[in-house]
Design a protein around this motif. Sequence first.
Motif, PDB file in Angstrom:
ATOM      1  N   GLU A 303      89.392  27.263   4.651  1.00 43.41           N
ATOM      2  CA  GLU A 303      89.230  26.297   5.744  1.00 43.41           C
ATOM      3  C   GLU A 303      88.804  26.988   7.041  1.00 43.41           C
ATOM      4  O   GLU A 303      87.928  26.488   7.760  1.00 43.41           O
ATOM      5  N   VAL A 304      89.414  28.114   7.357  1.00 42.64           N
ATOM      6  CA  VAL A 304      89.071  28.810   8.600  1.00 42.64           C
ATOM      7  C   VAL A 304      87.651  29.354   8.524  1.00 42.64           C
ATOM      8  O   VAL A 304      86.873  29.223   9.482  1.00 42.64           O
ATOM      9  N   GLU A 305      87.280  29.938   7.408  1.00 38.86           N
ATOM     10  CA  GLU A 305      85.917  30.463   7.297  1.00 38.86           C
ATOM     11  C   GLU A 305      84.876  29.342   7.312  1.00 38.86           C
ATOM     12  O   GLU A 305      83.764  29.533   7.820  1.00 38.86           O
ATOM     13  N   ARG A 306      85.234  28.197   6.808  1.00 38.24           N
ATOM     14  CA  ARG A 306      84.293  27.068   6.785  1.00 38.24           C
ATOM     15  C   ARG A 306      84.084  26.488   8.188  1.00 38.24           C
ATOM     16  O   ARG A 306      82.961  26.090   8.537  1.00 38.24           O
ATOM     17  N   PRO A 309      83.383  30.075  12.170  1.00 30.81           N
ATOM     18  CA  PRO A 309      82.579  31.226  11.750  1.00 30.81           C
ATOM     19  C   PRO A 309      82.699  32.434  12.675  1.00 30.81           C
ATOM     20  O   PRO A 309      82.339  33.544  12.260  1.00 30.81           O
ATOM     21  N   ASP A 310      83.194  32.256  13.886  1.00 32.25           N
ATOM     22  CA  ASP A 310      83.331  33.387  14.798  1.00 32.25           C
ATOM     23  C   ASP A 310      84.561  34.246  14.494  1.00 32.25           C
ATOM     24  O   ASP A 310      84.689  35.349  15.038  1.00 32.25           O
ATOM     25  N   LEU A 311      85.453  33.757  13.655  1.00 30.21           N
ATOM     26  CA  LEU A 311      86.620  34.535  13.258  1.00 30.21           C
ATOM     27  C   LEU A 311      86.285  35.330  11.996  1.00 30.21           C
ATOM     28  O   LEU A 311      85.694  34.795  11.062  1.00 30.21           O
ATOM     29  N   VAL A 312      86.675  36.592  11.994  1.00 29.39           N
ATOM     30  CA  VAL A 312      86.336  37.494  10.883  1.00 29.39           C
ATOM     31  C   VAL A 312      87.595  37.831  10.094  1.00 29.39           C
ATOM     32  O   VAL A 312      88.578  38.333  10.658  1.00 29.39           O
ATOM     33  N   LEU A 313      87.574  37.570   8.816  1.00 27.57           N
ATOM     34  CA  LEU A 313      88.704  37.900   7.958  1.00 27.57           C
ATOM     35  C   LEU A 313      88.868  39.411   7.878  1.00 27.57           C
ATOM     36  O   LEU A 313      87.934  40.128   7.525  1.00 27.57           O
ATOM     37  N   LEU A 376      92.922  25.107  14.835  1.00 27.73           N
ATOM     38  CA  LEU A 376      92.189  26.316  15.195  1.00 27.73           C
ATOM     39  C   LEU A 376      90.704  26.007  15.368  1.00 27.73           C
ATOM     40  O   LEU A 376      90.051  26.497  16.308  1.00 27.73           O
ATOM     41  N   HIS A 377      90.153  25.186  14.493  1.00 20.44           N
ATOM     42  CA  HIS A 377      88.737  24.782  14.609  1.00 20.44           C
ATOM     43  C   HIS A 377      88.478  24.088  15.941  1.00 20.44           C
ATOM     44  O   HIS A 377      87.493  24.386  16.636  1.00 20.44           O
TER      45      HIS A 377
END
Length: 397
Positions: A303-306, A309-313, A376-377
């Motif tokens: 969900e966060v990556e979808r 996109p500015d957050l990097v795992l 977060l989104h």
Amino acid sequence: MSIFDKTRAMFHLPDGVIYLDGNSLGPLPHHAQDRVDEMIRDQWGEMLITGWNKAGWMEQPSRVGDRIGRLVGAEAGHVVMGDTLSIKVYQALASALEMQPGRKVIVSDTGNFPSDLYMAEGLIRSLDKGLSLKLVDPDAIEHALDESVAILMLTQVDYRTGRMHDMADLTRRAHEKGIVTVWDLAHSAGAVPVNLAEVGADFAVGCSYKYLNSGPGGPAFIYVAPRHANEVTPALSGWLGHESPFAFDLSYRAASGVERMRVGTPPVIQLAALEAALDVWDHVDMDTVRARAIDLSELFIAEVERTCPDLVLVSPRDADRRGSQVSFSHPEGYAIMQALIAQKVIGDFRAPDILRFGITPLYIGEQDILTAASTLHRIMEDGLWDRDAYRVRARVT
């Protein structure tokens, strides 16, 4: 009602809060509050000092230690509670070094928790025996192991990224070189399956206030393998680690087994909270918790990556190499986390740029994960983090 509905009902969670920081401080179990109230009223209040005998306070560190021992795969009678995690690291490391005369190197990794490294540095300095601490990249541990190394000291799950070492493999490789292992289970106990006896670990330590929910400042534990338990020399030869404390000898005689790793007076009130908190494990097993944590973590990552996109795992993508937390990086990570907390989604921040989220199925469910990700989104999409107030660093991040 699922098993996790039942365990969730065992915790006090403030209204409207999604708590993704149990990897730093677990929430309050209802039963712990009741147990502490009872202990203070009926034991301390009514028994006074006789509680040491009547209420079993003196045996409490071993009794509770055995309950934690079952969660980390320790042999019965080889885990004891007390003091802080830093002190237990010092004890384990000092005892391990004394077992390794002639070897001078302690190996750890650059992802280890700083307090463990500080304990090692202080011990090296005070012993003044030409010892050294060698830090290597987490992926280079096996290449750093040779016959000059005395101790391999690692935290199984990296506190920043959740990266998880293969304890069985590294313990085996260390033993092949004659190296003694000290494992820190601060982010493992109550989060991932651990089997100290099966992997042949020499020493292990851990705290109880994260996934074990004992409350702020809850006591730490130490494990000593049976083959070492009656041979190790405690560097901190405290009164309660004496063979017969109430003989009041003027010189120290070590107690038998892991009891010799006791130091000071046990924190009876906090141990009462921990005893009650551990009751949750009467309802669920570690493998079930781990499987659910992986499912929830995978959902959160997706969900966060979808949507962000500015957050990097920065956590390992492979769930088998990741503990029970998910971490993302962003140059404004601190401000983003403060904005998230303001929206009642609580995680935490670790320098220099990591947003850290604990995934604890005992009280976190799928809807919590989806709501946290959508919040977060919204913060990222609308730039809600971009406020001066959110950049002011608090003492605890």
